[in-house]
Scaffold this motif. Structure first.
Motif, PDB file in Angstrom:
ATOM      1  N   GLN A  13      48.823  34.265  48.076  1.00  0.00           N
ATOM      2  CA  GLN A  13      48.019  35.178  49.022  1.00  0.00           C
ATOM      3  C   GLN A  13      49.073  35.564  50.037  1.00  0.00           C
ATOM      4  O   GLN A  13      49.518  36.902  50.519  1.00  0.00           O
ATOM      5  CB  GLN A  13      46.976  34.765  49.737  1.00  0.00           C
ATOM      6  CG  GLN A  13      45.759  34.464  48.859  1.00  0.00           C
ATOM      7  CD  GLN A  13      44.544  33.963  49.667  1.00  0.00           C
ATOM      8  OE1 GLN A  13      44.769  33.303  50.669  1.00  0.00           O
ATOM      9  NE2 GLN A  13      43.334  33.934  48.779  1.00  0.00           N
ATOM     10  N   ALA A  14      50.177  34.742  50.541  1.00  0.00           N
ATOM     11  CA  ALA A  14      50.987  34.926  51.702  1.00  0.00           C
ATOM     12  C   ALA A  14      51.989  35.839  50.990  1.00  0.00           C
ATOM     13  O   ALA A  14      52.794  36.621  51.519  1.00  0.00           O
ATOM     14  CB  ALA A  14      51.621  33.716  51.995  1.00  0.00           C
ATOM     15  N   ALA A  15      52.382  35.690  49.673  1.00  0.00           N
ATOM     16  CA  ALA A  15      53.450  36.343  49.007  1.00  0.00           C
ATOM     17  C   ALA A  15      52.846  37.740  48.479  1.00  0.00           C
ATOM     18  O   ALA A  15      53.516  38.688  47.841  1.00  0.00           O
ATOM     19  CB  ALA A  15      53.934  35.802  47.869  1.00  0.00           C
ATOM     20  N   GLY A  16      51.710  37.989  48.743  1.00  0.00           N
ATOM     21  CA  GLY A  16      51.012  39.313  48.397  1.00  0.00           C
ATOM     22  C   GLY A  16      50.666  39.366  47.161  1.00  0.00           C
ATOM     23  O   GLY A  16      50.067  40.867  46.611  1.00  0.00           O
ATOM     24  N   THR A  17      50.355  38.557  46.309  1.00  0.00           N
ATOM     25  CA  THR A  17      49.798  38.542  45.157  1.00  0.00           C
ATOM     26  C   THR A  17      48.362  39.131  44.955  1.00  0.00           C
ATOM     27  O   THR A  17      47.705  38.773  46.028  1.00  0.00           O
ATOM     28  CB  THR A  17      50.164  37.588  44.134  1.00  0.00           C
ATOM     29  OG1 THR A  17      49.429  36.421  44.780  1.00  0.00           O
ATOM     30  CG2 THR A  17      51.551  37.037  43.990  1.00  0.00           C
ATOM     31  N   VAL A  18      47.913  39.603  43.962  1.00  0.00           N
ATOM     32  CA  VAL A  18      46.496  39.898  43.913  1.00  0.00           C
ATOM     33  C   VAL A  18      45.951  39.148  42.668  1.00  0.00           C
ATOM     34  O   VAL A  18      46.171  39.213  41.319  1.00  0.00           O
ATOM     35  CB  VAL A  18      46.440  41.381  43.312  1.00  0.00           C
ATOM     36  CG1 VAL A  18      44.985  42.105  42.850  1.00  0.00           C
ATOM     37  CG2 VAL A  18      46.961  42.381  44.486  1.00  0.00           C
ATOM     38  N   MET A  19      44.967  38.131  43.044  1.00  0.00           N
ATOM     39  CA  MET A  19      44.274  37.342  42.015  1.00  0.00           C
ATOM     40  C   MET A  19      43.302  38.163  41.228  1.00  0.00           C
ATOM     41  O   MET A  19      42.437  38.643  41.626  1.00  0.00           O
ATOM     42  CB  MET A  19      43.806  36.242  42.776  1.00  0.00           C
ATOM     43  CG  MET A  19      43.367  35.034  41.550  1.00  0.00           C
ATOM     44  SD  MET A  19      42.498  33.743  42.366  1.00  0.00           S
ATOM     45  CE  MET A  19      40.910  34.376  42.404  1.00  0.00           C
ATOM     46  N   LEU A  20      43.554  38.161  39.898  1.00  0.00           N
ATOM     47  CA  LEU A  20      42.589  38.800  39.042  1.00  0.00           C
ATOM     48  C   LEU A  20      41.172  38.036  38.657  1.00  0.00           C
ATOM     49  O   LEU A  20      40.099  38.419  38.507  1.00  0.00           O
ATOM     50  CB  LEU A  20      43.421  39.228  37.750  1.00  0.00           C
ATOM     51  CG  LEU A  20      44.379  40.109  37.748  1.00  0.00           C
ATOM     52  CD1 LEU A  20      45.156  40.268  36.487  1.00  0.00           C
ATOM     53  CD2 LEU A  20      44.149  41.616  38.313  1.00  0.00           C
ATOM     54  N   GLY A  21      41.448  36.602  38.814  1.00  0.00           N
ATOM     55  CA  GLY A  21      40.483  35.821  38.196  1.00  0.00           C
ATOM     56  C   GLY A  21      40.811  34.291  37.772  1.00  0.00           C
ATOM     57  O   GLY A  21      42.043  34.199  37.959  1.00  0.00           O
ATOM     58  N   LYS A  22      40.230  33.779  37.209  1.00  0.00           N
ATOM     59  CA  LYS A  22      40.426  32.356  36.783  1.00  0.00           C
ATOM     60  C   LYS A  22      40.459  32.222  35.219  1.00  0.00           C
ATOM     61  O   LYS A  22      39.470  32.847  34.575  1.00  0.00           O
ATOM     62  CB  LYS A  22      39.177  31.483  37.218  1.00  0.00           C
ATOM     63  CG  LYS A  22      38.921  31.607  38.851  1.00  0.00           C
ATOM     64  CD  LYS A  22      40.212  31.119  39.816  1.00  0.00           C
ATOM     65  CE  LYS A  22      40.504  29.679  39.658  1.00  0.00           C
ATOM     66  NZ  LYS A  22      39.580  28.831  40.195  1.00  0.00           N
ATOM     67  N   THR A  23      41.501  31.427  34.783  1.00  0.00           N
ATOM     68  CA  THR A  23      41.578  31.389  33.424  1.00  0.00           C
ATOM     69  C   THR A  23      41.098  30.080  32.624  1.00  0.00           C
ATOM     70  O   THR A  23      40.848  29.050  33.363  1.00  0.00           O
ATOM     71  CB  THR A  23      43.019  31.543  33.089  1.00  0.00           C
ATOM     72  OG1 THR A  23      43.938  30.591  33.799  1.00  0.00           O
ATOM     73  CG2 THR A  23      43.645  32.760  33.290  1.00  0.00           C
ATOM     74  N   ASN A  24      40.745  30.401  31.433  1.00  0.00           N
ATOM     75  CA  ASN A  24      39.999  29.243  30.705  1.00  0.00           C
ATOM     76  C   ASN A  24      41.185  28.136  30.202  1.00  0.00           C
ATOM     77  O   ASN A  24      42.297  28.338  30.300  1.00  0.00           O
ATOM     78  CB  ASN A  24      39.650  30.052  29.297  1.00  0.00           C
ATOM     79  CG  ASN A  24      38.650  28.911  28.637  1.00  0.00           C
ATOM     80  OD1 ASN A  24      38.225  28.088  28.973  1.00  0.00           O
ATOM     81  ND2 ASN A  24      38.240  29.476  27.339  1.00  0.00           N
ATOM     82  N   MET A  25      40.407  27.001  30.094  1.00  0.00           N
ATOM     83  CA  MET A  25      41.392  25.830  29.686  1.00  0.00           C
ATOM     84  C   MET A  25      40.610  24.756  29.052  1.00  0.00           C
ATOM     85  O   MET A  25      39.331  24.704  28.934  1.00  0.00           O
ATOM     86  CB  MET A  25      41.658  25.035  31.136  1.00  0.00           C
ATOM     87  CG  MET A  25      40.596  24.878  32.242  1.00  0.00           C
ATOM     88  SD  MET A  25      41.117  24.343  33.652  1.00  0.00           S
ATOM     89  CE  MET A  25      41.457  22.798  33.423  1.00  0.00           C
ATOM     90  N   ASP A  26      41.153  23.622  28.528  1.00  0.00           N
ATOM     91  CA  ASP A  26      40.567  22.621  28.282  1.00  0.00           C
ATOM     92  C   ASP A  26      39.955  21.659  29.308  1.00  0.00           C
ATOM     93  O   ASP A  26      40.436  21.898  30.275  1.00  0.00           O
ATOM     94  CB  ASP A  26      41.386  21.574  27.370  1.00  0.00           C
ATOM     95  CG  ASP A  26      41.976  21.951  26.204  1.00  0.00           C
ATOM     96  OD1 ASP A  26      41.089  22.278  25.209  1.00  0.00           O
ATOM     97  OD2 ASP A  26      43.207  22.180  25.819  1.00  0.00           O
TER      98      ASP A  26
END
Length: 487
Positions: free
Chosen positions: A109-122
């Motif tokens: 967030q401090a770097a200004g990125t935009v989180m699209l969502g949470k990804t699937n995983m085992d």
């Protein structure tokens, strides 16, 4: 604006900074791409459309600046995100919304990125195929009937499907690098302690390492530099400056490896790798030699014991860490009808909430830690870990980095290994030694076999993350990047 999804993170950051495009346009393009293809890929468990557009709007207004301002990122669902579902792909945490952010998320967030969502995983990061997710498997964009690797298959698949330019993964035994290898993307495991574990749902505390996933080496280095660094909230965090990984990646991209010594691990030679994987790896070695590198064979005699040592240490730590999921404080709660004891409720909750692979590892770990067996199993495994560390240290007295294939085989079809856990565990044969040692390693695409990507692994000494980026970028400059068939 669909072409925006094909740009690198570095290009997107530059275009947003120059106002050639807006952050909102970039976010919307990626959200549209997710909507168009993710019903088939299933890379995401949760898409935060409103949050992404709001974060992008702040960048456009100048309220948030940073080196990756406006660049979208996907986050593995084992990392706590305030107010956003964080499940570790397990039914036992279904619907849980953390009241805090992981340090990694704060830095994004401090770097200004935009989180699209949470990804699937085992589930709980235990697996090599993303088939053990409680919410269904993720497909490999190269062939949707094949696995995208694991445990971070969702993050790697999101990159390969052009749903996100950057992603965050975690690597306990290869869970960033192996998905990178089989999806034709770049996955880097930083030095253990180089990135904070605060807010990471723990699997194996002495092994878990958050790290960057990207489509190019430079993008991985850019993301690495943002998320790395000392964190006083993590007792294992290293209080040292982050190596210049961006400069190293850009130096490597010039294609000059004069004076760099690559260590070829003798013990990995008879590993049973698929012929196509071996051929692509050998071709890549030749390409690096042409760039000025020297190849030196080194012996790491205890690497052959890494797999059994890992599958005692990691399950032991997992059985301890997962004891907190008891149906009492948060998450799933089953059988609480007023007629059952607390122990019965815990048992029913865990039976319903944990999947088969998680149960298998909890049982293995609990047994290894039990009275009378601790020294014979867990204690012995830790001694092997020390021997493997010494192998690395001796090797790095002779060479700058070690190299190997990332994984012995290309992406395999769904269901082909789930009935034989050992065959599944072999996916991490080349990646596990680095986790036991604690050093950094990266997987970079190096070719195709049977039309599917092959990964090349570069391993470096602890806190020498810059070395692996230099070699990886040089290889990328020689062989290029690899684009999956259109979805």
């Amino acid at each position: 604006m669909s072409d925006l999804t094909r740009l690198t993170a570095a290009d997107l950051a530059a275009k947003i900074k120059s106002k050639e495009v807006s952050a909102v346009e970039v976010a919307q393009a990626h959200l549209d791409r997710i909507e168009a293809v993710d019903s088939r890929v299933h890379a995401f468990l949760h898409v935060d459309r409103e949050g992404a557009l709001a974060a992008a709007a702040k960048v456009d207004k100048g309220e948030v600046t940073g080196p990756l301002a406006g660049v979208p990122v996907a986050v593995k669902d084992v990392i706590a995100t305030k107010g956003v579902p964080t499940t570790a792909a397990s039914k036992i945490l279904e619907g849980w919304r953390p009241p805090y952010n992981a340090t990694i998320v704060e830095r994004l967030q401090a770097a200004g990125t935009v989180m699209l969502g949470k990804t699937n995983m085992d589930e709980f990061a235990m697996g090599s195929s993303t088939e053990y997710s409680a919410y269904g498997p993720t497909g490999n964009p190269w062939d949707l009937g094949r696995i995208p690797g694991g445990s971070g298959g969702g993050s790697a698949a999101a990159l390969a499907a052009y749903e996100a330019p950057l992603a965050i993964g975690t690597d306990t035994g290869g869970s960033i690098r192996q998905p990178g290898a089989v999806t034709g993307t770049v996955g880097a495991k930083p030095t253990y302690g180089g990135t904070s574990r605060y807010g990471l749902i723990a699997f194996s505390s002495s092994l878990d390492t958050p790290g960057p996933c990207a489509r190019t080496v430079e993008d991985a280095a850019l993301l690495h530099s943002v998320i790395a660094g000392h964190d006083p909230r993590d007792s294992t965090s290293i209080p040292q400056p982050v190596p210049d990984v961006i400069g190293a990646a850009r130096l490597g991209a010039t294609g000059d490896l004069t004076g760099v010594k690559l260590g070829l691990v003798k013990e990995f030679a008879g590993d049973g790798s698929e012929p196509g994987v071996t051929a692509a790896f050998r071709d890549s070695l030749e390409a690096l030699v042409k760039l000025g590198a020297e190849v030196v064979e080194v012996s790491c005699p205890h690497f052959q014991y890494a797999l059994p040592a890992y599958y005692l240490i990691a399950p032991s730590e997992c059985s301890s860490n997962l004891a907190r999921f008891d149906g009492v404080r948060y998450g799933l709660r089953v059988g609480d009808d007023g007629n059952r004891s607390l122990e019965e409720v815990m048992s029913l909750t865990r039976d319903a909430g944990f999947g088969p692979e998680v149960k298998r590892r909890i049982i293995l770990g609990t047994y290894a830690l039990s009275s009378g067996y601790y020294d014979a199993y867990y204690g012995q495994a830790q001694k092997v870990r020390t021997l493997i560390t010494r192998d690395f240290q001796k090797a790095f007295e002779q060479v700058d980095v070690l190299v190997s294939p990332t994984t012995p085989f290309v992406a395999f079809p769904f269901g082909s290994r789930t009935s034989d856990p050992y065959q599944m565990y072999l996916a991490d044969l080349f990646t596990i030694p680095t986790n036991l040692y604690g050093g950094p390693a990266v997987s970079v695409p190096c070719g195709l076999s049977e039309g599917l990507p092959v990964g090349f692994q570069v391993m470096a000494p602890t806190m020498a993350d810059d070395r692996m980026y230099r070699v990886a970028a040089a290889l990328e400059s020689a062989v290029g990047t690899f684009t999956p068939p259109s979805l």
